[in-house]
Scaffold this active site. Structure first.
Site, PDB file in Angstrom:
ATOM      1  N   GLU A 100       0.785  -1.232   0.000  1.00 10.72           N
ATOM      2  CA  GLU A 100       0.000   0.000   0.000  1.00 10.72           C
ATOM      3  C   GLU A 100       0.817   1.284   0.000  1.00 10.72           C
ATOM      4  O   GLU A 100       0.345   2.311  -0.460  1.00 10.72           O
ATOM      5  CB  GLU A 100      -0.917   0.005   1.239  1.00 10.72           C
ATOM      6  CG  GLU A 100      -2.001  -1.050   1.235  1.00 10.72           C
ATOM      7  CD  GLU A 100      -2.999  -0.839   0.110  1.00 10.72           C
ATOM      8  OE1 GLU A 100      -3.565   0.264   0.009  1.00 10.72           O
ATOM      9  OE2 GLU A 100      -3.178  -1.772  -0.692  1.00 10.72           O
ATOM     10  N   SER A 497     -46.165 -36.250  36.990  1.00  7.27           N
ATOM     11  CA  SER A 497     -45.576 -36.831  38.203  1.00  7.27           C
ATOM     12  C   SER A 497     -44.210 -36.260  38.560  1.00  7.27           C
ATOM     13  O   SER A 497     -43.692 -36.557  39.649  1.00  7.27           O
ATOM     14  CB  SER A 497     -45.458 -38.351  38.043  1.00  7.27           C
ATOM     15  OG  SER A 497     -46.750 -38.927  38.036  1.00  7.27           O
TER      16      SER A 497
END
Length: 806
Positions: A100, A497
């Site tokens: 860059e 139950s």
């Protein structure tokens, strides 16, 4: 012509040279003044922005971690994790500079050569390279993001001025670090850390030279020209150019460069095949954070959320529930494939057609896949799965109770389970996954598959650590993609139950003992809830006569529970329910003895932690710590409350171990650990439950239908439908985390050897010796006699078909 004119003008120029220089100096002064004025105008406000550059808060993703601090989820608009300069490898910094900004360390924000080259390129309409330095790119991304696609003199001037100010206020190392954290690398990945994880599945600290060069390739056009997965040829060429430039600049050796050039590019994102885990758990976390802190902080605030989730346990729980639901659903019968999706009906080529799900196809034994039927007869079907061929034998579809040719037709799309993969195919798949070049064509390989179908029934499983209350696994349904409704936390159903341990705890603390005889015979009462005469029934055996409290509990006798509630009063049972921490509404009616009032699975699992914890109830939680960029903003610690006496809790724990050893959950007896628990089933088999515990974890399973009134099917009790899912999870859990200790027994507990059927002290004439636990002063004092044996109907011959449900 022009030459002649200049020749004639030469004497005039020489004669008036001073005047000309004076006029030129005025013009230059005016131009410089104008430029300085423009700079001052454009520069207004810049210093304040630049001086606070490190305080600028980019959109940083929230990351969620499991209990081993492994990343499991990201919430983000932009996926970004900020890293320090020391965490960015030098090889990546060198690659970015090579790609860059070659003159990065020598210029002061502007590369005049590069800028001039770019301008000439625009004039000549040729790409001679960009003119923006790393500092200018940083300025554009931070302050001119909304104008990034604008091509104008004013935007470029802004970039230049901002770059100069950045260079004045920060060191080169600081600027490069800002750049590495804030630049886009394609998709939703921002910053080098997110980019490294996207492309290579690793932290930026661990990347190599070839990977560093590839990352430096992307920034100029991450979603366009240099999209790694869509434009690999562009990326490969630019990456290799950067590598050669790094060689020229002395960053790498020739050998390193040549080796890196040979490395292939990644063909797909690193998490392409990654399956999500803990979707329901993560959604609970997301809703909690968003509700408490807001969506801005959730998606942009960079929170780090450390949860209680154990990824291993979560996978075991997900597998156990999904396989369990499919097994139950198969017992309900074959529903058939969707004929509207038949490839031939849609006039598509059955040999060439590709299913969307094959884009992420991973073949593993035990996994579900979709396939297209190529041929079928009564013995077998040939099915296409991606680029492979699978064989489905009739025996692997016999659960449909139909001939295979009646079940499938050519062109049908079927759901399959991979039963077996040949060794040669496994090797091929491993090489393919590693992106190696393979010469052998995949068509030569075959799979063995079984027929499956997506279940219509629902389910949930929740795993809580007894000691802390930390939720280790949560699965709220068969598929989060199909339904985001969390049946572990949001659904409320009748517990049947599984509510009885609360009733029996009240009994133990109010004068009942495990050896007390209670009559299991016809019972009725006027129910204020239904305003009708209520007559509780047992399943599947009507009445068994006199039973000890233990046997009544182990066999889940409804009539005995009703008698206890009648004696203690429904109001007292409601009080105990609240004492255990149940927040759902419980009403003081007789039907509470059968667990008819709706509660959530999470409430019931929290209730059951009381028994292995000897009376200590823990509050389940799923988030340990939440941190922002600088501080801990939330920290959750275990919440414990003693709700029962230790001795009472142990007696109930011991009773619940009996349910596993000789009651309705005997299937769990094979687990190599001390296990207690209770099954539950509601009228018409609409809900099936099992909640069980070991010394370290409590696990709850619920199975039901979308409509609460719909039945799972005749005989689908808690012991048959829910308990096997618990067992499947616990087998994997105990293999990894074996229980090394028994349940602790308080010093005050009295152990007496009794006859389990009569409840009296055992003698050599008794058939059913059993060591029973008693609260001090409640142990039996009478010895068992022959007459006592005669009073128990099944004393000499145990009934073969004992209760497996209610």
């Amino acid at each position: 012509m022009v030459y002649l004119n200049l020749k004639k003008m030469k004497p005039f120029i020489i004669k008036n040279l001073k005047v000309i220089f004076f006029l030129l100096s005025i013009v230059i002064t005016i131009l410089l003044g104008s430029l300085i004025g423009m700079v001052l105008v454009y520069q207004k406000g810049f210093p304040h922005q630049i001086q606070n550059l490190e305080d600028l808060k980019p959109k940083v993703m929230t990351t969620v971690y499991d209990d081993r601090n492994s990343l499991i989820k990201e919430f983000a608009i932009e996926k970004r994790t900020l890293v320090k300069s020391a965490d960015i490898p030098q090889i990546l910094k060198d690659a970015l500079i090579s790609g860059e900004d070659n003159e990065y360390y020598s210029h002061w924000g502007i590369d005049f050569k590069g800028l001039a080259r770019a301008i000439v390129g625009v004039i000549l309409r040729k790409n001679l390279g960009g003119g923006s330095t790393i500092t200018m790119q940083l300025a554009r991304n931070l302050f001119l993001h909304d104008r990034r696609n604008e091509r104008s003199f004013s935007r470029k001037l802004n970039e230049i001025l901002l770059a100069i100010q950045i260079e004045k206020n920060y060191s080169k190392e600081q600027i490069l670090t800002f750049y590495c954290n804030k630049i886009s690398f394609g998709g939703s990945a921002y910053g080098v850390e997110a980019a490294a994880r996207r492309y290579f599945g690793k932290s930026v600290r661990d990347i190599n030279l070839a990977e560093a060069a590839l990352l430096s390739t992307v920034p100029p056009s991450p979603n366009g020209k240099y999209n790694v997965f869509r434009q690999p040829e562009n990326c490969l060429g630019r990456r290799n150019t950067i590598l050669k430039r790094m060689l020229e600049m002395g960053y790498v050796t020739r050998e390193q460069c040549e080796a890196a050039v040979k490395v292939e590019l990644p063909k797909r994102p690193a998490d392409f095949y990654k399956e999500s885990i803990g979707d329901y758990f993560i959604e609970e976390s997301r809703k909690y954070i968003e509700g408490k802190y807001g969506d801005t902080l959730l998606y942009q605030g960079g929170l780090r959320v450390y949860t209680t989730l154990n990824s291993e346990m979560q996978r075991w729980a997900e597998t156990a529930l999904r396989e369990g639901l499919r097994t139950i659903d198969k017992r309900r019968g074959w529903r058939g494939v969707d004929k509207s999706l038949n490839v031939i009906t849609r006039k598509l080529d059955v040999e060439k057609h590709q299913l969307k799900s094959w884009a992420r196809l991973q073949l593993e034994e035990g996994k579900l896949v979709k396939g297209v039927v190529l041929k079928v007869n009564n013995k077998r079907a040939i099915i296409k799965v991606g680029n492979f061929r699978g064989r489905l034998h009739a025996e692997d579809a016999k659960w449909t109770k139909r001939k295979l040719s009646k079940v499938l037709k050519k062109g049908d799309i079927a759901l399959l389970k991979v039963l077996e993969i040949s060794g040669a195919l496994k090797k091929y798949l491993e090489e393919e996954k590693a992106d190696k070049k393979i010469d052998l064509p995949p068509k030569k390989y075959e799979l063995k598959v079984g027929l499956e179908q997506e279940p219509e029934i629902l389910g949930a499983i929740l795993v809580v650590e007894n000691k802390t209350g930390a939720i280790k696994a949560m699965v709220g349904g068969y598929s989060f993609a199909r339904s985001k409704w969390n049946n572990a936390t949001q659904s409320k159903r009748q517990p049947g139950s599984t509510f009885k341990p609360i009733i029996y705890t009240a009994a133990i603390e109010n004068g009942y003992t495990p050896s007390l005889i209670i009559e299991d015979e016809y019972f009725s009462d006027f129910d204020l809830f239904t305003e009708e005469l209520w007559e509780p029934q047992n399943y599947p055996i009507g009445f068994m006569g006199p039973l000890t409290l233990r046997r009544a509990f182990e066999l889940s006798r409804n009539v005995v529970s009703a008698r206890i509630v009648k004696d203690l009063t429904p109001g007292k049972i409601v009080t105990y329910g609240k004492k255990f921490g149940i927040e759902s509404e419980l009403k003081p009616y007789m039907t509470i003895s059968l667990g008819v009032f709706e509660v959530s699975l999470s409430e019931m699992v929290a209730t059951y932690t009381v028994f292995p914890n000897l009376g200590l109830r823990v509050k389940p939680f799923f988030i340990k710590t939440i941190r922002d960029q600088n501080n801990i903003i939330e920290e959750n610690m275990p919440e414990r409350k003693q709700v029962l006496e230790r001795e009472s809790a142990y007696v109930m724990n011991y009773l619940m171990q009996g349910v596993v050893q000789s009651g309705t959950a005997q299937a769990a007896k094979r687990l190599e650990a001390p296990i207690g628990g209770k099954t539950g089933t509601t009228d018409e088999f609409t809900n099936a439950w099992f909640i069980g515990f070991s010394p370290s974890v409590t696990v709850g399973v619920w199975i039901g239908c979308d409509e609460a009134k719909n039945s799972l099917g005749r005989g689908e009790t808690g012991g048959k439908a829910a308990c096997p899912i618990f067992i499947s999870f616990m087998e994997k859990y105990l293999e990894k985390y074996p229980e090394v200790q028994e349940f602790r027994r308080p010093a005050g507990i009295i152990m007496v050897k009794i006859d389990k059927y009569t409840g009296k002290i055992w003698t050599e004439d008794c058939f059913h010796p059993f060591w029973e636990a008693f609260l001090p002063g409640t142990e039996p004092t009478e010895y068992c006699t022959e007459e006592d044996h005669e009073n128990i109907p099944d004393y000499y011959g145990k009934l073969d078909d004992e209760d497996d449900g209610f």
